[in-house]
Design a protein around this motif. Structure first.
Motif, PDB file in Angstrom:
ATOM      1  N   GLN A   8       4.636 -20.106   8.751  1.00 51.97           N
ATOM      2  CA  GLN A   8       4.053 -18.808   8.471  1.00 51.97           C
ATOM      3  C   GLN A   8       5.111 -17.891   7.858  1.00 51.97           C
ATOM      4  O   GLN A   8       6.220 -17.774   8.362  1.00 51.97           O
ATOM      5  CB  GLN A   8       3.516 -18.179   9.762  1.00 51.97           C
ATOM      6  N   ARG A   9       4.756 -17.278   6.710  1.00 52.78           N
ATOM      7  CA  ARG A   9       5.670 -16.376   6.043  1.00 52.78           C
ATOM      8  C   ARG A   9       5.838 -15.113   6.862  1.00 52.78           C
ATOM      9  O   ARG A   9       4.878 -14.525   7.329  1.00 52.78           O
ATOM     10  CB  ARG A   9       5.119 -15.995   4.665  1.00 52.78           C
ATOM     11  N   GLU A  10       7.055 -14.691   7.058  1.00 46.08           N
ATOM     12  CA  GLU A  10       7.315 -13.444   7.764  1.00 46.08           C
ATOM     13  C   GLU A  10       6.895 -12.277   6.884  1.00 46.08           C
ATOM     14  O   GLU A  10       7.341 -12.166   5.741  1.00 46.08           O
ATOM     15  CB  GLU A  10       8.819 -13.321   8.093  1.00 46.08           C
ATOM     16  N   PRO A  11       6.013 -11.407   7.335  1.00 42.13           N
ATOM     17  CA  PRO A  11       5.576 -10.287   6.507  1.00 42.13           C
ATOM     18  C   PRO A  11       6.709  -9.306   6.270  1.00 42.13           C
ATOM     19  O   PRO A  11       7.563  -9.101   7.116  1.00 42.13           O
ATOM     20  CB  PRO A  11       4.459  -9.651   7.325  1.00 42.13           C
ATOM     21  N   LYS A  12       6.688  -8.720   5.093  1.00 36.72           N
ATOM     22  CA  LYS A  12       7.673  -7.687   4.794  1.00 36.72           C
ATOM     23  C   LYS A  12       7.329  -6.418   5.558  1.00 36.72           C
ATOM     24  O   LYS A  12       6.192  -6.202   5.943  1.00 36.72           O
ATOM     25  CB  LYS A  12       7.674  -7.406   3.292  1.00 36.72           C
ATOM     26  N   ALA A  13       8.326  -5.580   5.741  1.00 38.27           N
ATOM     27  CA  ALA A  13       8.109  -4.359   6.515  1.00 38.27           C
ATOM     28  C   ALA A  13       7.015  -3.501   5.907  1.00 38.27           C
ATOM     29  O   ALA A  13       6.212  -2.892   6.597  1.00 38.27           O
ATOM     30  CB  ALA A  13       9.413  -3.558   6.597  1.00 38.27           C
ATOM     31  N   THR A  14       6.951  -3.476   4.545  1.00 33.36           N
ATOM     32  CA  THR A  14       5.947  -2.644   3.885  1.00 33.36           C
ATOM     33  C   THR A  14       4.551  -3.201   4.058  1.00 33.36           C
ATOM     34  O   THR A  14       3.572  -2.497   3.858  1.00 33.36           O
ATOM     35  CB  THR A  14       6.249  -2.542   2.385  1.00 33.36           C
ATOM     36  N   GLU A  15       4.432  -4.476   4.437  1.00 32.54           N
ATOM     37  CA  GLU A  15       3.122  -5.100   4.579  1.00 32.54           C
ATOM     38  C   GLU A  15       2.555  -4.937   5.981  1.00 32.54           C
ATOM     39  O   GLU A  15       1.357  -5.044   6.183  1.00 32.54           O
ATOM     40  CB  GLU A  15       3.183  -6.595   4.253  1.00 32.54           C
ATOM     41  N   LEU A  16       3.402  -4.703   6.936  1.00 33.28           N
ATOM     42  CA  LEU A  16       2.945  -4.681   8.317  1.00 33.28           C
ATOM     43  C   LEU A  16       1.889  -3.615   8.556  1.00 33.28           C
ATOM     44  O   LEU A  16       1.013  -3.773   9.390  1.00 33.28           O
ATOM     45  CB  LEU A  16       4.139  -4.452   9.251  1.00 33.28           C
ATOM     46  N   GLN A  17       1.955  -2.516   7.816  1.00 30.01           N
ATOM     47  CA  GLN A  17       1.008  -1.438   7.992  1.00 30.01           C
ATOM     48  C   GLN A  17      -0.099  -1.474   6.939  1.00 30.01           C
ATOM     49  O   GLN A  17      -0.907  -0.559   6.858  1.00 30.01           O
ATOM     50  CB  GLN A  17       1.738  -0.092   7.925  1.00 30.01           C
ATOM     51  N   LEU A 163      -1.098  -0.939  -3.672  1.00 30.90           N
ATOM     52  CA  LEU A 163      -1.405  -0.011  -2.583  1.00 30.90           C
ATOM     53  C   LEU A 163      -0.209   0.884  -2.291  1.00 30.90           C
ATOM     54  O   LEU A 163      -0.344   2.098  -2.115  1.00 30.90           O
ATOM     55  CB  LEU A 163      -1.806  -0.793  -1.334  1.00 30.90           C
ATOM     56  N   ALA A 164       0.979   0.291  -2.272  1.00 31.09           N
ATOM     57  CA  ALA A 164       2.189   1.066  -1.996  1.00 31.09           C
ATOM     58  C   ALA A 164       2.475   2.064  -3.118  1.00 31.09           C
ATOM     59  O   ALA A 164       2.828   3.218  -2.871  1.00 31.09           O
ATOM     60  CB  ALA A 164       3.376   0.125  -1.806  1.00 31.09           C
ATOM     61  N   ALA A 165       2.293   1.621  -4.370  1.00 35.88           N
ATOM     62  CA  ALA A 165       2.588   2.479  -5.516  1.00 35.88           C
ATOM     63  C   ALA A 165       1.632   3.661  -5.607  1.00 35.88           C
ATOM     64  O   ALA A 165       1.988   4.718  -6.138  1.00 35.88           O
ATOM     65  CB  ALA A 165       2.520   1.669  -6.811  1.00 35.88           C
ATOM     66  N   ALA A 294      -0.285   4.566 -11.406  1.00 34.62           N
ATOM     67  CA  ALA A 294       0.534   5.188 -10.370  1.00 34.62           C
ATOM     68  C   ALA A 294       2.024   5.064 -10.661  1.00 34.62           C
ATOM     69  O   ALA A 294       2.815   5.936 -10.299  1.00 34.62           O
ATOM     70  CB  ALA A 294       0.215   4.555  -9.014  1.00 34.62           C
ATOM     71  N   ALA A 295       2.416   3.970 -11.308  1.00 34.24           N
ATOM     72  CA  ALA A 295       3.829   3.750 -11.602  1.00 34.24           C
ATOM     73  C   ALA A 295       4.267   4.381 -12.922  1.00 34.24           C
ATOM     74  O   ALA A 295       5.433   4.251 -13.326  1.00 34.24           O
ATOM     75  CB  ALA A 295       4.129   2.252 -11.617  1.00 34.24           C
ATOM     76  N   GLY A 296       3.341   5.045 -13.607  1.00 35.89           N
ATOM     77  CA  GLY A 296       3.717   5.697 -14.864  1.00 35.89           C
ATOM     78  C   GLY A 296       3.855   4.754 -16.032  1.00 35.89           C
ATOM     79  O   GLY A 296       4.508   5.083 -17.040  1.00 35.89           O
ATOM     80  N   LEU A 297       3.250   3.583 -15.956  1.00 36.71           N
ATOM     81  CA  LEU A 297       3.340   2.610 -17.051  1.00 36.71           C
ATOM     82  C   LEU A 297       2.322   2.918 -18.154  1.00 36.71           C
ATOM     83  O   LEU A 297       2.402   2.380 -19.250  1.00 36.71           O
ATOM     84  CB  LEU A 297       3.115   1.187 -16.510  1.00 36.71           C
TER      85      LEU A 297
END
Length: 302
Positions: A8-17, A163-165, A294-297
């Protein structure tokens, strides 16, 4: 064939929420275990010969006590993690010969013979519905020859990135709409029409500040009108070749999303609700557009 074990891949901190990280269940979660076991037994319970073929295909040693019953073993004696492999094998071995790849000289028939025609069809539809309602990370592939991941890991990460952006003031409520769209497409309570609608709202929220900042009632339709009338006002991070229209690809994606929603308005004809596949495509398309805005692209021409 599926691997017997997966790290199982360890989720990144930004994914936990992130609702995106929580929406799809890996492997076989507890709430899906018994329904899947019952599905397997309903098909193999009276067909020990073909149950044995599935066990052989998976290289499983059948252990059922005094009575040798591969069907009973596959349905109730396997571990929860092995149920995905059992179902994948059943689908693959029962598939018609023209739906599978064969090595040179192989016999072109279903490994499970005429048995396949007795249960494929409505039973596969029931399995597909079960996996969708249960929020499984797997689904029956289009050819019904096995299971596949509903969302590739790369796409999963892209959606989480969008979602984060989008959690910025200029993106408005894009993050909330994007999270709801994903949950309605892939969560435990799937609602394709709601997922599609929320995907559109996410793009509207992310793009309004750039395209129609002074129109509080802006929609994808009105924003497409602005782009159509003044395409030279917009540019993207990757310029179009040969001095072409920079915003054309963005407009095409927005238009596809806008025009693809069939349940938005009523008419003399019956309203057709969006399908699960249409909803999933809409969510993925929206995730890309939301991240770009959102990222200004995508930006105004200097």
């Amino acid at each position: 064939m599926f691997m017997r074990s997966r790290k199982q891949r360890e989720p990144k901190a930004t994914e936990l929420q992130s609702p995106i990280a929580e929406s799809l269940a890996e492997g076989v979660p507890e709430h899906l275990e018994m329904p899947l076991r019952q599905w397997i037994f309903s098909i193999l319970g009276n067909d020990e010969e073909n149950a044995q073929k599935v066990a052989l295909d998976l290289r499983l040693r059948v252990e059922t006590g005094d009575v040798y019953s591969p069907a009973r073993f596959l349905a109730s004696g396997t571990s929860r993690e092995q149920l995905i492999d059992v179902i994948d094998s059943m689908l693959r071995l029962s598939a018609p010969s023209n739906a599978r790849s064969f090595s040179p000289g192989a016999t072109r028939r279903s490994y499970l013979g005429t048995y396949a025609s007795d249960w494929r069809g409505t039973n596969i539809e029931a399995l597909q519905e079960m996996l969708t309602l249960g929020g499984s990370a797997y689904r029956v592939n289009e050819a019904c020859t096995g299971l596949e991941r509903r969302v590739d890991e790369t796409i999963h990460q892209a959606a989480a990135g969008a979602l984060a952006a989008s959690r910025t003031p200029k993106a408005g409520s894009a993050a909330e709409h994007m999270a709801t769209a994903w949950q309605r497409a892939y969560g435990r309570d799937p609602d394709p029409s709601k997922a599609y609608s929320e995907a559109i709202k996410a793009v509207e929220s992310a793009s309004q500040a750039l395209i129609e900042p002074n129109n509080s009632r802006a929609t994808l339709g009105t924003m497409l009108g602005v782009i159509r009338n003044s395409p030279q006002q917009f540019t993207t991070a990757i310029p179009a070749a040969n001095n072409g229209d920079d915003i054309a690809v963005v407009a095409d994606m927005m238009r596809r999303l806008w025009q693809g929603q069939t349940s938005r308005h009523g008419s003399q004809n019956p309203t057709r609700l969006e399908t699960q596949q249409q909803a999933e495509m809409a969510v993925h398309l929206a995730a890309t557009l939301v991240q770009w805005f959102a990222a200004g692209l995508v930006r105004r021409t200097p």
